[in-house]
Design a protein around this motif. Structure first.
Motif, PDB file in Angstrom:
ATOM      1  N   LYS A 195      37.159  29.643  45.703  1.00 28.62           N
ATOM      2  CA  LYS A 195      36.544  30.852  46.282  1.00 28.62           C
ATOM      3  C   LYS A 195      35.813  30.441  47.556  1.00 28.62           C
ATOM      4  O   LYS A 195      34.626  30.107  47.533  1.00 28.62           O
ATOM      5  CB  LYS A 195      35.629  31.513  45.266  1.00 28.62           C
ATOM      6  CG  LYS A 195      36.467  32.131  44.153  1.00 28.62           C
ATOM      7  CD  LYS A 195      35.678  32.871  43.124  1.00 28.62           C
ATOM      8  CE  LYS A 195      36.648  33.546  42.152  1.00 28.62           C
ATOM      9  NZ  LYS A 195      36.114  33.729  40.831  1.00 28.62           N
TER      10      LYS A 195
ATOM     11  N   SER B  55      42.550  30.849  48.768  1.00 30.93           N
ATOM     12  CA  SER B  55      41.222  31.481  48.666  1.00 30.93           C
ATOM     13  C   SER B  55      41.305  32.986  48.898  1.00 30.93           C
ATOM     14  O   SER B  55      40.550  33.749  48.297  1.00 30.93           O
ATOM     15  CB  SER B  55      40.225  30.829  49.625  1.00 30.93           C
ATOM     16  OG  SER B  55      40.616  30.996  50.960  1.00 30.93           O
ATOM     17  N   GLU B  59      40.911  36.303  45.688  1.00 32.65           N
ATOM     18  CA  GLU B  59      39.998  37.451  45.794  1.00 32.65           C
ATOM     19  C   GLU B  59      40.678  38.784  45.525  1.00 32.65           C
ATOM     20  O   GLU B  59      40.007  39.781  45.330  1.00 32.65           O
ATOM     21  CB  GLU B  59      39.462  37.537  47.231  1.00 32.65           C
ATOM     22  CG  GLU B  59      38.321  36.639  47.536  1.00 32.65           C
ATOM     23  CD  GLU B  59      37.828  36.874  48.956  1.00 32.65           C
ATOM     24  OE1 GLU B  59      37.642  38.034  49.345  1.00 32.65           O
ATOM     25  OE2 GLU B  59      37.634  35.890  49.671  1.00 32.65           O
TER      26      GLU B  59
END
Lengths: 349, 295
Positions: A195, B55, B59
């Motif tokens: 993340k 990444s 999300e």
């Protein structure tokens, strides 16, 4: 080999890693390594009004409620908001040193403010996921800092220096091989669950400036000063306990005093209306900012006339540059960063 | 923490680096990416596009985006676990002859693409390489999936200068081809690509296919006219004397070029293919366009 009929689908979906992006997708690799100018730069952020063209596309100014809702939802999963380092001086010292190094290298390569903020965010999240407070070694934190800055630059920048060059901005006791840093990058990526686009104070500042309709010169001046303020606070672990939205709101309120004092009250009420944020937390954050500023008030100010050619690495030094000691009132305590001695052109992203 | 073999089982090889696997009676597709081999050593750590793609995908949660479920590391390899798409999903959706059986199907798929792009833009993500090859469709269920986010990136305003050599040439917007405003481009670039895909759906061939920037711009201006200060404020100061502009051309009548489109469709197409990025329709507004009434 099973599932031959699916081959064309999967070849498209999951192209081989040699051509991860797909052949012909880029005419040239977007990222360039090792091409960054290695001359020292004097600015922490490089989108100052002087260096940025006053060109704002309408699409730059677009905002919607969904974007804010998405940011607020994401920040609720912020693992740093409960962190406190006061009880662990060794860990706090290690963090200060790491942030100092990140800011110095960030300035040297004229990386954006977002790159610095992301690097520190990765570092903090990584540090606190391990809780290796008792066995903290200086080389560990430096290796983590190098890997975090490298990752942040890859997320946000285009021209990224070689890993070896990233470490040679100043004399260092440590010089890590590229393969060691690469392994640390993978460890950090795995630990952070990949993340790498967390909501930061800059994300909220970006949204606020569009939402409040700040235009042209005011827009640039506001963003530059806000970034300067945020970067000056980033090394102080006390600010880690505030959510990005709170830190952004407090920063915005302080910068508005300096940039547009006549509209401060109006913008302030709009801000709280937009966010429905806890005013107590914002006020407490503002108070801490002012405390921090007053700690350095007595120190010699780095004034424009001295032609400072670099941003000092320590958070204290950054603070001196970001905040003016000339103002007698706390109402206008943010000043422009000193004029850079040499400006570097922004890398393509 | 569970190892790869403990978490997933019943591996079935699909191609050299792609496997079908199971976990708790659910199927997944696993892709192996080597990131520590000698060939990648020059990439200076983990390659940036891997970091960005993973990444960003981590999300996202949208029916029209191929879902990344898990990322695992094992020695020099990364294992990317995606939702399993059965063989009804076809890659490069415009090459599927069934796509053109019903006009309503084109409209449905265009709506899904725009809806996905609007979702991404609201999350500050630029796709930058939207093209038919990156879109998978299941004609039976009429579900579309966008795959490959290697060129995607997050963005903040004011936009920094991003790479102008990004994306497949045929779907690049005029502002990217012009490198207009110091390579500053934004969400309108993705909308232009959707406009090109819309045109391709209708004509059954790429709307623009010039082999170089200059020839591609010439094709664009042949159809849409050469930009002027009136149609694109600031364009002459950037490229007034530029060879890219070519001789002035008048826009063609889109109704004649796309006779199969009703007035609403023509209006939407012209707004997506507006030369000036500032005047181009946003994905969010395009989704609400009257053309999609009844979708």
């Amino acid at each position: 080999m099973a599932y031959h009929h699916q081959k064309s689908l999967l070849d498209t979906l999951y192209c081989s890693e040699e051509h991860w992006i797909g052949e012909g997708e880029f005419d040239q690799a977007e990222e360039e390594y090792g091409n960054s100018n290695s001359n020292s730069s004097s600015t922490l952020v490089n989108n100052s009004p002087e260096s940025s063209p006053h060109l704002l596309l309408e699409s730059d100014m677009f905002w919607d409620e969904q974007e804010l809702a998405s940011l607020l939802e994401k920040e609720q999963h912020n693992p740093l908001s409960t962190c406190c380092l006061q009880s662990n001086p060794a860990l706090e010292g290690a963090r200060i040193e790491a942030v100092e190094w990140i800011l110095k290298v960030n300035a040297h390569y004229s990386f954006s403010a977002l790159t610095a903020v992301l690097a520190v965010n990765y570092f903090d999240r990584f540090l606190f996921s391990f809780r290796f407070q008792n066995d903290i070694k200086p080389w560990m934190t430096r290796l983590a800092a190098v890997a975090c800055l490298s990752l942040a630059a890859k997320v946000d920048e285009t021209h990224v220096p070689f890993l070896i060059d990233l470490q040679q901005v100043e004399e260092s006791r440590y010089l890590f091989e590229a393969k060691t840093i690469k392994k640390m990058e993978i460890l950090i990526l795995s630990t952070l669950g990949w993340k790498m686009n967390p909501p930061t104070s800059l994300s909220f500042l970006d949204y606020f400036t569009r939402r409040l309709g700040l235009k042209d010169h005011l827009f640039w001046e506001f963003l530059t000063k806000s970034e300067g303020v945020l970067l000056s606070l980033i090394g102080d672990s006390r600010f880690m306990s505030y959510l990005p939205s709170v830190l952004a709101t407090a920063t915005m309120m302080q910068v508005l005093k300096s940039v547009e004092p006549s509209l401060e009250a109006e913008y302030k009420s709009q801000l709280f209306g937009i966010l429905r944020i806890d005013k107590e937390k914002v006020n407490s954050c503002c108070k801490l900012m002012l405390e921090l500023w007053s700690e350095f008030e007595g120190k010699q100010c780095m004034k424009r006339k001295f032609g400072i050619g670099w941003i000092p690495g320590s958070p204290n030094g950054v603070m001196d540059v970001s905040f003016s000691c000339d103002s007698s009132s706390n109402d206008s305590w943010v000043s422009s960063s000193p004029e850079p001695l040499s400006k570097k052109s922004r890398s393509e992203k | 923490m569970l190892t790869l073999r403990e978490k997933y089982y019943d591996f079935d090889q699909i191609s050299s680096k792609v496997f079908k696997c199971r976990r708790d009676d659910q199927f997944f597709t696993m892709k192996i990416v080597s990131i520590l081999n000698e060939e990648n050593q020059a990439n200076n750590g983990v390659p940036y596009w891997i970091i960005r793609e993973i990444s960003i995908l981590k999300e996202l949660d949208h029916i029209n985006i191929v879902r990344l479920i898990d990322v695992m590391t094992d020695g020099p390899d990364l294992f990317l676990v995606f939702e399993y798409l059965d063989n009804e999903f076809q890659a490069d959706f415009l090459k599927n002859p069934k796509m053109f059986m019903y006009p309503q199907m084109k409209k449905e798929f265009l709506y899904q693409i725009l809806n996905t792009v609007a979702y991404l833009h609201a999350r500050k993500i630029l796709l930058r390489d939207l093209r038919p090859e990156n879109i998978l469709v299941n004609v039976r269920t009429q579900v579309l999936k966008i795959a490959l986010f290697g060129a995607a990136r997050t963005f903040e305003a004011p936009l920094e200068a991003y790479s102008s050599s990004v994306g497949c040439l045929s779907y690049r917007s005029p502002e990217v081809l012009f490198q207009f405003g110091c390579e500053k481009y934004s969400t309108p670039n993705d909308v232009w690509a959707v406009g090109c895909i819309f045109g391709e759906m209708l004509l059954h061939r790429p709307l623009f296919s010039g082999p170089s920037d200059v020839e591609l711009l010439d094709e664009i201006f042949t159809l849409l006219g050469t930009p002027t200060e009136e149609t694109w404020p600031g364009v002459t100061s950037i490229c007034g004397t530029c060879a890219l502009m070519g001789p002035p051309q008048q826009p063609k009548d889109l109704a004649k070029e796309f006779p199969m489109l009703n007035p609403d469709g023509l209006d939407l197409l012209s707004k997506m293919l507006c030369l000036c990025p500032n005047y181009r329709i946003s994905a969010e507004d395009a989704v609400k366009h009257p053309y999609f009434k009844g979708v």
